[in-house]
Design a protein around this motif. Structure first.
Motif, short mmCIF file in Angstrom:
data_model
loop_
_atom_site.label_atom_id
_atom_site.label_comp_id
_atom_site.label_asym_id
_atom_site.label_seq_id
_atom_site.Cartn_x
_atom_site.Cartn_y
_atom_site.Cartn_z
N ASP A 105 0.83 -1.21 0.00
CA ASP A 105 0.00 0.00 0.00
C ASP A 105 0.86 1.26 0.00
N VAL A 106 1.96 1.19 0.71
CA VAL A 106 2.81 2.37 0.93
C VAL A 106 3.82 2.56 -0.20
N LEU A 107 4.24 1.47 -0.84
CA LEU A 107 5.33 1.53 -1.82
C LEU A 107 5.10 2.58 -2.91
N PRO A 108 3.89 2.74 -3.49
CA PRO A 108 3.73 3.77 -4.52
C PRO A 108 3.96 5.19 -4.02
N PHE A 109 3.89 5.40 -2.72
CA PHE A 109 4.16 6.72 -2.15
C PHE A 109 5.65 6.91 -1.82
N ARG A 110 6.41 5.82 -1.85
CA ARG A 110 7.83 5.92 -1.50
C ARG A 110 8.74 5.76 -2.71
N ASP A 111 8.37 4.91 -3.65
CA ASP A 111 9.17 4.69 -4.85
C ASP A 111 8.72 5.72 -5.89
N LYS A 112 9.56 6.73 -6.12
CA LYS A 112 9.14 7.85 -6.97
C LYS A 112 8.90 7.42 -8.42
N LEU A 114 7.72 4.39 -9.38
CA LEU A 114 6.42 3.73 -9.36
C LEU A 114 5.29 4.74 -9.18
N MET A 115 5.52 5.73 -8.35
CA MET A 115 4.55 6.80 -8.12
C MET A 115 4.18 7.49 -9.43
N LYS A 116 5.20 7.87 -10.21
CA LYS A 116 4.96 8.58 -11.46
C LYS A 116 4.27 7.67 -12.47
N GLU A 117 4.59 6.39 -12.44
CA GLU A 117 3.93 5.45 -13.34
C GLU A 117 2.43 5.37 -13.06
N HIS A 118 2.06 5.24 -11.79
CA HIS A 118 0.65 5.19 -11.41
C HIS A 118 -0.06 6.49 -11.75
N ALA A 119 0.58 7.62 -11.44
CA ALA A 119 -0.04 8.92 -11.68
C ALA A 119 -0.26 9.16 -13.17
N ALA A 120 0.76 8.86 -13.98
CA ALA A 120 0.65 9.10 -15.41
C ALA A 120 -0.47 8.26 -16.03
N PRO A 128 9.07 14.13 -17.69
CA PRO A 128 9.80 13.02 -18.30
C PRO A 128 10.88 12.53 -17.34
N HIS A 129 11.01 11.22 -17.19
CA HIS A 129 11.90 10.68 -16.16
C HIS A 129 12.41 9.31 -16.57
N ALA A 130 13.42 8.85 -15.85
CA ALA A 130 13.99 7.54 -16.09
C ALA A 130 14.73 7.09 -14.84
N ALA A 259 -5.19 7.36 -7.73
CA ALA A 259 -4.36 6.57 -8.63
C ALA A 259 -3.37 5.69 -7.88
N LEU A 260 -2.91 6.17 -6.73
CA LEU A 260 -1.91 5.42 -5.96
C LEU A 260 -2.54 4.45 -4.97
#
Length: 424
Positions: A105-112, A114-120, A128-130, A259-260
């Protein structure tokens, strides 16, 4: 009902004895020893009125000591509100069979990343990121997106490790530091982003039983990454209800939280702190979002706005305790709005001998004031964006008047602070 709290802050902003006055059962605190003296607090001795309080020195001690304390005191709940602890505490809850958010539950808020993947995927714009595995990946990204580039720790916080690479020389220096001579070395702990111009806004609030019950936006009047070089006063200011950005920021934050959120997940009660760029061409671009209350004095500013401390209410909600402050602030069918405006003005620590510090402000609109050093001390440079020398919170009937008051006070703070060489 027994609660174990992993604590990585000074205690002054976290008066658990008052926050949990109606909690029936032991309150056990495992606190980081190194978070007291830098903020002007003595290292605790004894239990300070709690059922038990003990200190830890190294992160690798935490899991074992939490398990021991949970067994010894029959823990029914485990709390960890600091960004460095939310994921670890979630994993420990799962391991110990305690209620509350799980690591997934918490990982999408900590892994930036993964966070951007869910949000996008939810239509929220992100830079743009990598995740650059090798030095060649960094060079390839720079070739596509140009300068400036932003490098951050994929799981970082408080702007620690944040770098803005503004030219080829800065990129070369970063590559030497990050990869050394092993240019083919594989690593996955960094996030590389194209630079997003504009002013950074933040939205802070509270989720109870999976629903956003209270939220409000503010705007940093400075660049977070400049904490190590900015010698002046820095202003952070809440937005007016009528500001065109207010509704847009609240809507974007709500979509990002949705989204997260993991379907069927257990992250139901938590504070949040979102950072969002407002670009010169009027776009809103998500920087990041955390499932805990904002650091620095954001909690205290929010309390001035609504009479609600986000950390206190997050913890009480997780323990199933009533939230009278939230009930007073929220009116059914209406978006909660602050009765007055508020913000903070702060100065960062900078290295040197402290010759003089500001007097305590006497203006009635100064709600709170803190000094984190004393004349005669030698202080190190700021270690992160919340490593303050001094902070003041001010209020006013309008945002314009609040900003005027904060900037006037900031100018006075600058005049009164004198840091220089150690006297011979």
């Amino acid at each position: 009902m027994s609660v174990v709290i992993v604590h990585r802050n000074p205690l002054e902003p976290f008066p658990y004895d008052r926050w949990l006055r109606d909690h029936e059962g032991p309150v056990v605190i495992l606190a980081a020893r190194d978070r007291f003296e830098p903020f002007g607090e003595r290292i605790p001795e004894g239990n300070l009125g709690y059922t038990h309080l003990e200190l830890f020195d190294h992160d690798d001690e935490v899991a074992g000591r939490v398990a021991r304390l949970a067994a010894e005191y029959g823990a029914t709940h485990l709390i960890g509100e600091h960004e460095a602890d939310v994921l670890r505490v979630a994993a420990l809850r799962e391991e110990l069979g305690l209620p509350g958010a799980r690591a997934a539950d918490v990982l999408p808020f900590r892994d930036k990343a993964l966070m951007k993947e869910h949000a996008a995927r939810a239509g929220v714009e992100v830079a743009p990121h990598a995740v650059p595995r090798t030095a060649a990946d960094v060079l390839a990204f720079a070739g596509v997106h140009g300068f400036p580039l932003v490098v951050k720790n994929r799981a970082g916080f408080n702007s620690i490790g944040l770098r803005i690479l503004r030219d080829r020389d800065a990129l070369t220096a970063f590559l030497a530091e990050a990869y050394g001579s092993q240019r083919d070395e594989q690593r996955d702990d960094l996030l590389l982003e194209a630079y997003v111009p504009g002013r950074m806004c933040h939205v802070d609030g509270l989720v109870v039983d999976g629903e956003v019950v209270l939220a409000w936006p503010s705007q940093y009047q400075y660049e977070l990454a400049s904490f190590g070089t900015d010698l002046g006063s820095r202003v952070d200011l809440a937005l007016d209800p009528g500001d065109p950005l207010t509704g847009r920021l609240l809507e974007l934050t709500g979509r990002t939280l949705a989204a997260l959120r993991r379907p069927g997940g257990r992250l139901r009660d938590h504070a949040f702190h979102a950072e969002i760029f407002h670009t010169p061409d009027d776009r809103l671009v998500l920087c990041e979002i955390a499932c805990r209350s904002g650091g620095g004095k954001i909690r205290e500013v929010f309390h001035t706005l609504f009479g609600v401390n986000l950390a206190e209410c997050s913890i009480r909600a997780q323990l199933g305790l009533p939230l009278p402050d939230v009930e007073r602030a929220v009116r059914p069918g209406r978006r909660p709005e602050p009765a007055r405006m508020a913000g903070q003005v702060l100065m960062m620590k900078r290295p040197g001998f402290i010759h003089a510090l500001p007097d305590v402000p006497r203006e009635p609109w100064v709600e709170r004031f803190w000094l984190y050093a004393k004349p005669g001390q030698v202080v190190p440079p700021a270690s992160g964006s919340a490593d303050f020398l001094t902070v003041a919170i001010a209020s006013a009937p309008s945002r314009a008047e609040c900003e005027r008051r904060l900037r006037s006070l900031g100018a006075r703070l600058e005049e009164q602070v004198r840091i220089g060489a150690v006297p011979s």
